[in-house]
Design a protein around this motif. Structure first.
Motif, PDB file in Angstrom:
ATOM      1  N   GLY A 206      24.040  24.235  69.754  1.00 43.26           N
ATOM      2  CA  GLY A 206      25.353  23.729  69.370  1.00 43.26           C
ATOM      3  C   GLY A 206      26.465  24.687  69.725  1.00 43.26           C
ATOM      4  O   GLY A 206      27.560  24.274  70.124  1.00 43.26           O
ATOM      5  N   VAL A 207      26.200  25.998  69.593  1.00 45.98           N
ATOM      6  CA  VAL A 207      27.193  27.000  69.989  1.00 45.98           C
ATOM      7  C   VAL A 207      27.419  26.944  71.491  1.00 45.98           C
ATOM      8  O   VAL A 207      28.562  26.909  71.969  1.00 45.98           O
ATOM      9  CB  VAL A 207      26.725  28.417  69.569  1.00 45.98           C
ATOM     10  N   LEU A 208      26.321  26.919  72.241  1.00 52.63           N
ATOM     11  CA  LEU A 208      26.426  26.948  73.704  1.00 52.63           C
ATOM     12  C   LEU A 208      27.080  25.690  74.256  1.00 52.63           C
ATOM     13  O   LEU A 208      27.786  25.742  75.266  1.00 52.63           O
ATOM     14  CB  LEU A 208      25.042  27.141  74.324  1.00 52.63           C
ATOM     15  N   HIS A 209      26.844  24.554  73.601  1.00 50.30           N
ATOM     16  CA  HIS A 209      27.413  23.294  74.082  1.00 50.30           C
ATOM     17  C   HIS A 209      28.706  22.929  73.370  1.00 50.30           C
ATOM     18  O   HIS A 209      29.200  21.814  73.492  1.00 50.30           O
ATOM     19  CB  HIS A 209      26.382  22.171  73.938  1.00 50.30           C
TER      20      HIS A 209
ATOM     21  N   GLY B  81      28.683  20.324  55.245  1.00 48.65           N
ATOM     22  CA  GLY B  81      29.515  20.170  56.429  1.00 48.65           C
ATOM     23  C   GLY B  81      30.526  21.300  56.583  1.00 48.65           C
ATOM     24  O   GLY B  81      30.617  22.215  55.763  1.00 48.65           O
ATOM     25  N   ALA B  82      31.311  21.198  57.657  1.00 48.88           N
ATOM     26  CA  ALA B  82      32.273  22.250  57.988  1.00 48.88           C
ATOM     27  C   ALA B  82      33.314  22.438  56.880  1.00 48.88           C
ATOM     28  O   ALA B  82      33.726  23.570  56.587  1.00 48.88           O
ATOM     29  CB  ALA B  82      32.959  21.934  59.309  1.00 48.88           C
ATOM     30  N   GLU B  83      33.742  21.371  56.257  1.00 47.50           N
ATOM     31  CA  GLU B  83      34.744  21.490  55.200  1.00 47.50           C
ATOM     32  C   GLU B  83      34.191  22.239  53.997  1.00 47.50           C
ATOM     33  O   GLU B  83      34.860  23.110  53.418  1.00 47.50           O
ATOM     34  CB  GLU B  83      35.223  20.102  54.774  1.00 47.50           C
TER      35      GLU B  83
ATOM     36  N   LEU C 290      31.496  24.826  65.906  1.00 44.83           N
ATOM     37  CA  LEU C 290      32.651  25.683  66.182  1.00 44.83           C
ATOM     38  C   LEU C 290      33.619  25.724  64.997  1.00 44.83           C
ATOM     39  O   LEU C 290      34.257  26.757  64.745  1.00 44.83           O
ATOM     40  CB  LEU C 290      33.374  25.205  67.442  1.00 44.83           C
ATOM     41  N   ALA C 291      33.714  24.633  64.254  1.00 46.77           N
ATOM     42  CA  ALA C 291      34.592  24.606  63.076  1.00 46.77           C
ATOM     43  C   ALA C 291      34.089  25.570  62.005  1.00 46.77           C
ATOM     44  O   ALA C 291      34.887  26.242  61.325  1.00 46.77           O
ATOM     45  CB  ALA C 291      34.678  23.188  62.520  1.00 46.77           C
ATOM     46  N   LYS C 292      32.779  25.669  61.845  1.00 47.48           N
ATOM     47  CA  LYS C 292      32.212  26.593  60.857  1.00 47.48           C
ATOM     48  C   LYS C 292      32.466  28.045  61.267  1.00 47.48           C
ATOM     49  O   LYS C 292      32.815  28.888  60.435  1.00 47.48           O
ATOM     50  CB  LYS C 292      30.713  26.322  60.693  1.00 47.48           C
ATOM     51  N   ILE C 293      32.284  28.332  62.544  1.00 44.88           N
ATOM     52  CA  ILE C 293      32.540  29.693  63.035  1.00 44.88           C
ATOM     53  C   ILE C 293      34.023  30.038  62.875  1.00 44.88           C
ATOM     54  O   ILE C 293      34.385  31.145  62.465  1.00 44.88           O
ATOM     55  CB  ILE C 293      32.085  29.830  64.494  1.00 44.88           C
TER      56      ILE C 293
END
Length: 547
Positions: A154-157, A130-132, A163-166
């Motif tokens: 997921g990026v586009l939407h 996950g993002a964490e 977005l948290a990972k980016i």
């Protein structure tokens, strides 16, 4: 303090020149470069080492230390390595395994934090990151980037997790790799604007040029299955500062033959500028990813290669941190002990579990069309025979049954049909099946498919060929992806299985590599997951039978 000299003609890539000189090395670093008079140094050339700008080391079926032993022979001193294959099996523990193994040998294997584990929610993987956890990985100094963001929808939407990972990568000051095959126009612009810096999935020059217009770096890929060099090579002339070379996925027999050095020679043979080629092969990846790789400047780490000339590029010597790691076609890196790790929990199957029920004498089904040299597939329809209420392979028209079996728990196999594998008898199977690495098999009949699958269940992972003469298996005890043997021995065993698959009738250049991508749902158009037939354009499951 170890001090020595290497003499020859130093290749100054930014300055687009070469000149006679002596490179002075002290304690693993370039102490100085002293110009010399013509005729006073050997007629050989010294230049920065090659970089593979995007590779899944696991796809070579070798652990990082063994991959390094083979790669340095070809002048490769470092890689940008995405460990998401083992991460899909073992999660963060798999990433840590790769880091620990790679650290035991002198090679600059720069890993990323996997961004898409699992790749989609439409398949069964062995783990999730996950993002964490991604953010924690990105704080490590031995993690250099956020690995390929395959979830471009997921990026586009604006998916919150994506977005948290980016954002975590941006916060860590590390680049984000992309993966957006066929994405064009406004969608491509939005994807790039979200912070995605590279793409290795372009398969046409037009697509690559469109992404370059928005500032994206393009990786020219030439691996064992996906081959885009011919289409994208013109970028070396038009955008030399924005391109890099990569293999993405390279089987062990191909790695024995060559690596990035092969692309350098091919580009030279096409007439492209030497220094533009070396900019892509040596400089751009180091600068883009902030790799700890020397570029043959005073004060840099002593990472460089010596070649015979600037046309044939025979690799004479490879140095990493001042160590002579390869010379005259032989590796100097010693093998290190390999401890297998794995996650495998399913019981043997029966041929009846591979039946695809149907009525009548024939039925119209959706068929995956495999494309030699490409990861994309086509979606076809075909009428195939029904025998005893079961859809069967049509070897006359080269439409074979394909199955994906969940290896993490007991479940019914998913069944489909595929064209272009060419088998006339028997079956082939593998637990290298991107990205979740379940068991994938293709064959001419249910009995052979079942035999191949059960061979891999028995040894908890590997690749297998089953025919009238019995079964040949190469176990892959490290996560069902990598061998625990010497890299050269693994290459020989793989080559034997590749030949055995072709002896059954396969016309594909790399049948096992192609097979491994038939469950990769994030590449259009039609694929098969352990949960069923999948449309990679609409991200929905499809019915196998149309009538």
């Amino acid at each position: 303090m170890k001090q020595f000299q290497v003499a020859g003609h130093v290749v100054d890539i930014p300055g687009k020149r070469s000149y006679p000189a002596v490179v002075n090395i002290s304690d693993g670093r370039i102490a100085s470069i002293t110009p010399a008079a013509d005729g006073t140094v050997p007629q050989r050339y010294i230049l920065p080492g090659f970089i593979d700008a995007h590779v899944h080391v696991e796809s070579a079926m070798l652990v990082p230390s063994e991959f390094a032993r083979l790669a340095v022979v070809h002048g490769t001193v470092g890689t940008i390595s995405d460990p998401h294959e083992i991460a899909n099996v073992l999660g963060v523990a798999g990433v840590e395994y790769m880091l620990e193994n790679a650290a035991q040998v002198p090679f600059k294997c720069c890993f990323g934090a996997p961004s898409c584990v699992p790749a989609t929610v439409f398949e069964t993987a062995g783990a999730a990151i996950g993002a964490e956890e991604v953010a924690q990985l990105l704080q490590r100094p031995d993690i250099y980037y956020l690995s390929e963001m395959m979830n471009y929808p997921g990026v586009l939407h604006k998916d919150a997790e994506v977005l948290a990972k980016i954002a975590a990568a941006r916060h860590a000051g590390k680049p984000v790799d992309g993966h957006a095959p066929g994405l064009r126009g406004e969608d491509a612009a939005a994807y790039i604007a979200a912070g995605i810096s590279t793409d290795h999935e372009c398969f046409t020059l037009e697509e690559a040029l469109g992404k370059l217009q928005h500032g994206m770096h393009i990786l020219i890929r030439e691996g064992s299955a996906a081959r885009n060099f011919e289409a994208l090579a013109p970028l070396l002339q038009s955008h030399p500062q924005m391109v890099m070379f990569c293999s993405d996925d390279k089987h062990p027999d191909n790695l024995v033959e060559g690596h990035i050095d092969q692309l350098v020679r091919r580009a030279l043979a096409k007439g492209y500028d030497l220094y533009n080629i070396l900019q892509a092969a040596c400089i751009n990846p180091v600068q883009h990813y902030n790799m700890p790789v020397g570029l043959l400047q005073p004060g840099d780490a002593a990472d460089f290669i010596v070649v015979s000339d600037l046309r044939h590029f025979n690799i004479l010597e490879t140095y990493i941190d001042g160590q002579l790691v390869a010379a005259n076609g032989k590796t100097n890196i010693a093998s290190v002990p390999i401890t297998p790790v794995n996650q495998f929990s399913c019981e043997p199957k029966t041929p009846q579990q591979f039946r695809a029920p149907a009525t009548g004498a024939s039925a119209t089904v959706q068929v995956i069309e495999a494309m030699d040299g490409q990861l994309i597939t086509n979606s076809l329809t075909a009428t195939i025979p029904v025998q005893d209420g079961n859809l069967v392979s049509d070897t006359g028209n080269d439409i074979l049954k394909i199955a994906v079996v969940n290896r993490y728990r007991n479940a019914a196999p998913a069944i489909g049909f595929i064209k272009n594998f060419g088998l006339k008898e028997g079956a082939i199977a593998s637990t290298v099946a991107h990205d979740s690495h379940n068991i994938i098999a293709v064959g001419t009949d249910d009995v052979r498919i079942c035999e191949a699958v059960n061979e891999l269940i028995h040894c908890h992972g590997g690749i297998c060929v089953t025919g009238s003469n019995g079964s040949e298996v190469m176990p892959l005890p490290v996560a069902g992806l990598m061998s625990a043997e010497d890299g050269y021995a693994t290459a020989q065993r793989y080559s034997a299985l590749d030949k055995a698959a072709k002896a059954l009738g396969s016309r594909l250049d790399a049948p096992f590599m192609t097979l491994s991508f038939m469950a990769l749902l994030v590449i259009p158009h039609l694929k098969l997951s352990d949960r069923g037939l999948f449309n990679g354009d609409t991200f929905t499951f499809e019915d196998l039978t149309l009538s």
